[in-house]
Structures are given as structure tokens and as C-alpha cells.
Design an enzyme around this catalytic site. Sequence first.
Site, PDB file in Angstrom:
ATOM      1  CE  LYS A  20      -1.601   1.654   4.136  1.00  0.00           C
ATOM      2  NZ  LYS A  20      -1.278   3.063   4.407  1.00  0.00           N
ATOM      3  CG  ASN A  21       2.353   2.741   3.496  1.00  0.00           C
ATOM      4  OD1 ASN A  21       1.188   3.077   3.238  1.00  0.00           O
ATOM      5  ND2 ASN A  21       2.770   2.511   4.735  1.00  0.00           N
ATOM      6  NE  ARG A  47      -1.345  12.345   7.611  1.00  0.00           N
ATOM      7  CZ  ARG A  47      -1.030  13.614   7.681  1.00  0.00           C
ATOM      8  NH1 ARG A  47      -1.874  14.469   8.165  1.00  0.00           N
ATOM      9  NH2 ARG A  47       0.165  14.035   7.296  1.00  0.00           N
ATOM     10  CB  CYS A  78      -5.264  10.361  11.295  1.00  0.00           C
ATOM     11  SG  CYS A  78      -3.703   9.542  11.523  1.00  0.00           S
ATOM     12  NE  ARG A 126       0.172  10.535   9.853  1.00  0.00           N
ATOM     13  CZ  ARG A 126      -0.170   9.447   9.162  1.00  0.00           C
ATOM     14  NH1 ARG A 126      -1.317   8.861   9.394  1.00  0.00           N
ATOM     15  NH2 ARG A 126       0.623   8.960   8.241  1.00  0.00           N
ATOM     16  N   PRO A 127       1.845  16.824  11.075  1.00  0.00           N
ATOM     17  CG  PRO A 127       3.649  17.907  12.063  1.00  0.00           C
ATOM     18  CD  PRO A 127       2.734  16.730  12.232  1.00  0.00           C
ATOM     19  CB  ILE A 128       2.133  18.804   5.625  1.00  0.00           C
ATOM     20  CG1 ILE A 128       1.232  20.004   5.908  1.00  0.00           C
ATOM     21  CG2 ILE A 128       1.335  17.527   5.487  1.00  0.00           C
ATOM     22  CD1 ILE A 128       0.573  20.557   4.690  1.00  0.00           C
ATOM     23  CG  ASP A 129       6.745  20.762   9.735  1.00  0.00           C
ATOM     24  OD1 ASP A 129       6.084  19.707   9.816  1.00  0.00           O
ATOM     25  OD2 ASP A 129       7.838  20.911  10.316  1.00  0.00           O
ATOM     26  CG  LEU A 130       9.566  18.078   8.024  1.00  0.00           C
ATOM     27  CD1 LEU A 130       9.899  16.680   8.532  1.00  0.00           C
ATOM     28  CD2 LEU A 130      10.759  19.017   8.244  1.00  0.00           C
ATOM     29  CG  ASP A 171       3.245   1.652   9.388  1.00  0.00           C
ATOM     30  OD1 ASP A 171       2.797   2.503  10.173  1.00  0.00           O
ATOM     31  OD2 ASP A 171       3.528   1.904   8.201  1.00  0.00           O
ATOM     32  CB  ILE A 221       7.234   7.103  14.378  1.00  0.00           C
ATOM     33  CG1 ILE A 221       8.488   6.220  14.273  1.00  0.00           C
ATOM     34  CG2 ILE A 221       6.939   7.822  13.051  1.00  0.00           C
ATOM     35  CD1 ILE A 221       9.758   6.918  13.881  1.00  0.00           C
ATOM     36  NE  ARG A 256      -6.867   4.153   5.642  1.00  0.00           N
ATOM     37  CZ  ARG A 256      -5.909   4.579   6.447  1.00  0.00           C
ATOM     38  NH1 ARG A 256      -6.134   4.659   7.749  1.00  0.00           N
ATOM     39  NH2 ARG A 256      -4.733   4.941   5.991  1.00  0.00           N
TER      40      ARG A 256
HETATM   41  N1  EPU Z   1       6.280  14.797  10.400  1.00  0.00           N
HETATM   42  C1  EPU Z   1       6.439  16.143  10.675  1.00  0.00           C
HETATM   43  N2  EPU Z   1       6.384  17.025   9.632  1.00  0.00           N
HETATM   44  C2  EPU Z   1       6.170  16.621   8.346  1.00  0.00           C
HETATM   45  C3  EPU Z   1       6.005  15.250   8.079  1.00  0.00           C
HETATM   46  C4  EPU Z   1       6.066  14.355   9.133  1.00  0.00           C
HETATM   47  O1  EPU Z   1       6.621  16.530  11.820  1.00  0.00           O
HETATM   48  O2  EPU Z   1       6.135  17.501   7.451  1.00  0.00           O
HETATM   49  C5  EPU Z   1       6.305  13.834  11.516  1.00  0.00           C
HETATM   50  C6  EPU Z   1       4.934  13.137  11.667  1.00  0.00           C
HETATM   51  O3  EPU Z   1       4.054  13.912  12.422  1.00  0.00           O
HETATM   52  C7  EPU Z   1       5.319  11.851  12.346  1.00  0.00           C
HETATM   53  C8  EPU Z   1       6.712  11.548  11.756  1.00  0.00           C
HETATM   54  O4  EPU Z   1       7.188  12.774  11.216  1.00  0.00           O
HETATM   55  O5  EPU Z   1       5.399  12.030  13.717  1.00  0.00           O
HETATM   56  C9  EPU Z   1       6.705  10.484  10.673  1.00  0.00           C
HETATM   57  O6  EPU Z   1       5.876  10.864   9.606  1.00  0.00           O
HETATM   58  P1  EPU Z   1       6.143  10.470   8.096  1.00  0.00           P
HETATM   59  O7  EPU Z   1       6.018  11.696   7.261  1.00  0.00           O
HETATM   60  O8  EPU Z   1       7.413   9.693   7.991  1.00  0.00           O
HETATM   61  O9  EPU Z   1       4.917   9.515   7.789  1.00  0.00           O
HETATM   62  P2  EPU Z   1       3.891   9.577   6.604  1.00  0.00           P
HETATM   63  O10 EPU Z   1       4.596   9.786   5.326  1.00  0.00           O
HETATM   64  O11 EPU Z   1       2.778  10.492   6.959  1.00  0.00           O
HETATM   65  C10 EPU Z   1       4.124   7.025   6.114  1.00  0.00           C
HETATM   66  C11 EPU Z   1       3.173   5.857   6.019  1.00  0.00           C
HETATM   67  C12 EPU Z   1       2.652   5.526   7.399  1.00  0.00           C
HETATM   68  C13 EPU Z   1       3.841   5.196   8.294  1.00  0.00           C
HETATM   69  C14 EPU Z   1       4.829   6.369   8.316  1.00  0.00           C
HETATM   70  C15 EPU Z   1       6.085   6.086   9.113  1.00  0.00           C
HETATM   71  C16 EPU Z   1       2.267   6.113   3.805  1.00  0.00           C
HETATM   72  C17 EPU Z   1       1.111   6.407   2.928  1.00  0.00           C
HETATM   73  N3  EPU Z   1       2.091   6.195   5.120  1.00  0.00           N
HETATM   74  O12 EPU Z   1       3.339   8.100   6.639  1.00  0.00           O
HETATM   75  O13 EPU Z   1       1.832   4.378   7.246  1.00  0.00           O
HETATM   76  O14 EPU Z   1       3.397   4.942   9.596  1.00  0.00           O
HETATM   77  O15 EPU Z   1       5.210   6.689   6.957  1.00  0.00           O
HETATM   78  O16 EPU Z   1       6.731   4.966   8.629  1.00  0.00           O
HETATM   79  O17 EPU Z   1       3.339   5.770   3.308  1.00  0.00           O
HETATM   80  C18 EPU Z   1       0.205   2.817   7.862  1.00  0.00           C
HETATM   81  O18 EPU Z   1       0.446   2.225   6.788  1.00  0.00           O
HETATM   82  O19 EPU Z   1      -0.511   2.325   8.773  1.00  0.00           O
HETATM   83  C19 EPU Z   1       0.774   4.151   8.075  1.00  0.00           C
HETATM   84  C20 EPU Z   1       0.333   4.996   9.001  1.00  0.00           C
END
Ligand code: EPU
Length: 418
Positions: free
Chosen positions: A22-23, A94, A118, A123-127, A306, A328, A398
Site C-alpha cells: 500500500k505505502n 492523508r 488522524c 501529522r504536520p506537513i511542514d517538511l 506500522d 514516531i 484500507r
Molecule cells: N512529520 C512532521 N512534519 C512533516 C512530516 C512528518 O513533523 O512535514 C512527523 C509526523 O508527524 C510523524 C513523523 O514525522 O510524527 C513520521 O511521519 P512520516 O512523514 O514519515 O509519515 P507519513 O509519510 O505520513 C508514512 C506511512 C505511514 C507510516 C509512516 C512512518 C504512507 C502512505 N504512510 O506516513 O503508514 O506509519 O510513513 O513509517 O506511506 C500505515 O500504513 O498504517 C501508516 C500509518
Amino acid sequence: MSKIVVRGGNELKGEVNISTAKNSVLPIIAGCILSGGKCIIDDAPMLEDVFVISDVLRTICAGIDINRSSNRIIIDSSNIEECDPSSDLVKKMRASFLIMGPMISRFGKFKLSLPGGCNIGTRPIDLHLKGFSALGAEVNVGHGYVEAYAKKLIGSKIYLDFPSVGATENIMMAAVMAEGETIIENAAEEPEIEDLGRFLNSMGANVIGAGSDTVRIIGVKNLKGTRHKPICDRIEAGTFMIAAAITRSKIKINGINEEHLKPIIAKLTETGVKIKVNGDSMIVDGTGRLKPVDIKTMPYPGFPTDMQSQMTALLCTIQGTSIVTETIFENRFMHATEMKRMGANIKIDGRSAVIEGVDRLTGAEVRATDLRAGAALILCGLSAEGETQVTDIYHVDRGYVDIEKKLQGLGADIERVE
Ligand code: EPU
């Protein structure tokens, strides 16, 4: 609404085939936007999240043909328009935010509804946004939307404060057609990022080092359609490894990549589970006496967040004390409350869960609070005495293809009740 009913205690045996990840497929579907042509995804997992991101692409005029019997998805992005996709769909998942990078790259501007938090965290998107700005985009956030505009994206050096999976992917996709060279430092190293890099390169991109902590992207003028099969799902494989361990059974799991499963194999081996890998198959033998272990979730190649709830499920059934630390996500222990309803002995202390293994879990009605929590509760149900009902099963749909059918194939007494 459907729920899953499990009557625990059956020994599992036989074989199970793992689906593609999925990811991996979600960013790849978003990446199809970049081609401006036709992309074919073979062996795609037929999952709710895949249908949602496909619907998001439909709202921006992509042609999507999903063939559920051949598991093939054909995405025609030639008619995509820079229009506002349905914010309801974007909020539903997301990962929809992954279309932002490809859309800025292709059209130089894009407006998208902000993804919310969620159950597992804010889960911010600042990066992601920091990356787009570094590539020269003007980024504005307001009224529930993110808007980015760039006359021309220009390659840049970007250091991520945290190796975010989604930010690495979104920035990679924004940068593939930027002018010059982009370097992402402290990039996430998950295998799904390596897969995205392979997919982008097959479209004509020049991405070097995806899957390592430094990704180099040399911008190209345009990309073309391609054909790709995503990697296998290491989290689904890990979930079935725990199904064997929690029922103290021995099963064969097909369609795995040993390299991607290293952190899970290492921890299960530490508990006493015997694992024998042969090419893309493995035998998982949980019939021996198992020992408690401590785990700490970390970015890849550390132990995956995960798999945290599924591992917690197993540790609840192993005599002795185990400590699980989640680094995480700030709120990924909601399953613990549900597991306690099944007789688990878990105490949450900040970011850690202290688990005292019990002789036997007992069946109860429990609620899937998120995708992996739902899977973990099904695992608890497999080992529990009596009947377990897992509600809110849409979370599990999902991310797991036919989970109850795959478990039935291994001899579990499990059914879906509508
Ligand atoms: N984070 C920030 N700022 C950002 C982005 C992330 O602070 O701009 C923080 C998040 O809040 C979190 C940490 O960084 O605390 C990790 O987030 P990451 O961005 O790595 O995760 P993601 O891309 O949102 C993907 C998977 C998740 C998995 C995480 C970590 C997908 C679609 N989702 O999420 O999968 O848990 O990486 O490995 O690839 C799942 O499949 O159940 C799932 C939640």
C-alpha cells in the site's frame, strides 16, 4: 457496517501470499500525474486507500481504469487539469497530499485542502512545505488550504529535520522536472522510497540514491508513461509472521523480501520464533517457548511503527515483561485500551507501554482505532479464548487485502459479518 468475528485457538498451517505494498502504490499513483501519459501498475493491491487516491486523481480529470480481477490499474494523466480536487476525498486520506509535489511540478501551481491529523497523531506537513519552498515555490497556508506557486522550480539542497517518508516522496516528485540538481539530506530510507525512485526513473527521471539518507535528483525536461509492479508489502508480511507466532504455529509466507523485513525478523528471532528464509518465501515457526523483548520504533531500518501494535499483541501473550517504545507517532497506543478489554496487562507510561504477558487473552468486542490497531486486534482474537468481534473494520480494509480470507486459508476460524 462490517465487523470481523474471530473464534480463537486454532493452530494455523499452510501458506499465504503477500500482496504488493500500500505505502508503495499510493505515492506511485500520485507520481503518475508527472507522466502526462499512460502508466500501468501491475499487481496493485486492491485496497480502500488505493480506491480513494484513484478517486482523487479522477477529480482532477485523470483517466483511471481499475481491473480488480487482474489487479491492474491504468492511469492516463494526459487530460489532468490544475483544478481543485474534492476536499472531502483529500481529507478522507492523508496520503492524498502526495499529489501536491507532482501537481506543482507539472503545472507550476496548485491548491489543495490541508490534510488533518488522524487517530495516531497530529501529522504536520511542514517538511513537505519546506521542501517546496526550497525549490523556489511560494507556499501559502490559510483557510484550510495549501497553495503553492512557482514560475519555475529550481533544484536545491534540502535538509529534512526528521526523515519523513511522505516529505521525502513529495519533494522527490516536485524535483524531478526542476531545473538543475536537488539533494535531499536526512531523507527517509524506507524501501517504498527506493521503489518510488525506480518508478520515477522508469518514466525517464534521474533519481540517484532513493532509499538512502541522501537522494540526488537531476532535473529532466519531461517524463513519459511507464509500467511498474510495486514491491511486496513488508507490513502485511510482518503481520502474518505475528499471526504464526501469536498462535504458536508454523506457516509459510510467500512473496517477501528478506532485506526489507530485517528489523522484524531480528525482533521475532529474539523472542524465540524460528524463521527460515528461502528466496522470496519464509517459514515462520512460533511453536517453541517464546521470551519477552523490548522494542523501540524508529525510522527504517529501525523497527517500523506500522508493526508496533501487532508486536504489542504478541508480547501480551508472552510470559514476562516487555517494553514497547513508540518514537514516531505521539498517539499510537489506542489499541492498548482495546487489548485490555481482552485481558491484556498493559500500562502506558508516556511514549512507552509496559506489558506483562498473560496466560491467555479472552475474546471480547473491541474497536479498530486505526489500520494497524485493527490488524493487531484480529491477531489477539486468533490467540484468545472464545469469540472476538472487531468493529470499525473499514480501517483494516484500507491496508490489508482480504485479510479474513487469507487467515481462513491458514485455518483460522474467522469471518466478516456485514
Ligand atoms: N512529520 C512532521 N512534519 C512533516 C512530516 C512528518 O513533523 O512535514 C512527523 C509526523 O508527524 C510523524 C513523523 O514525522 O510524527 C513520521 O511521519 P512520516 O512523514 O514519515 O509519515 P507519513 O509519510 O505520513 C508514512 C506511512 C505511514 C507510516 C509512516 C512512518 C504512507 C502512505 N504512510 O506516513 O503508514 O506509519 O510513513 O513509517 O506511506 C500505515 O500504513 O498504517 C501508516 C500509518
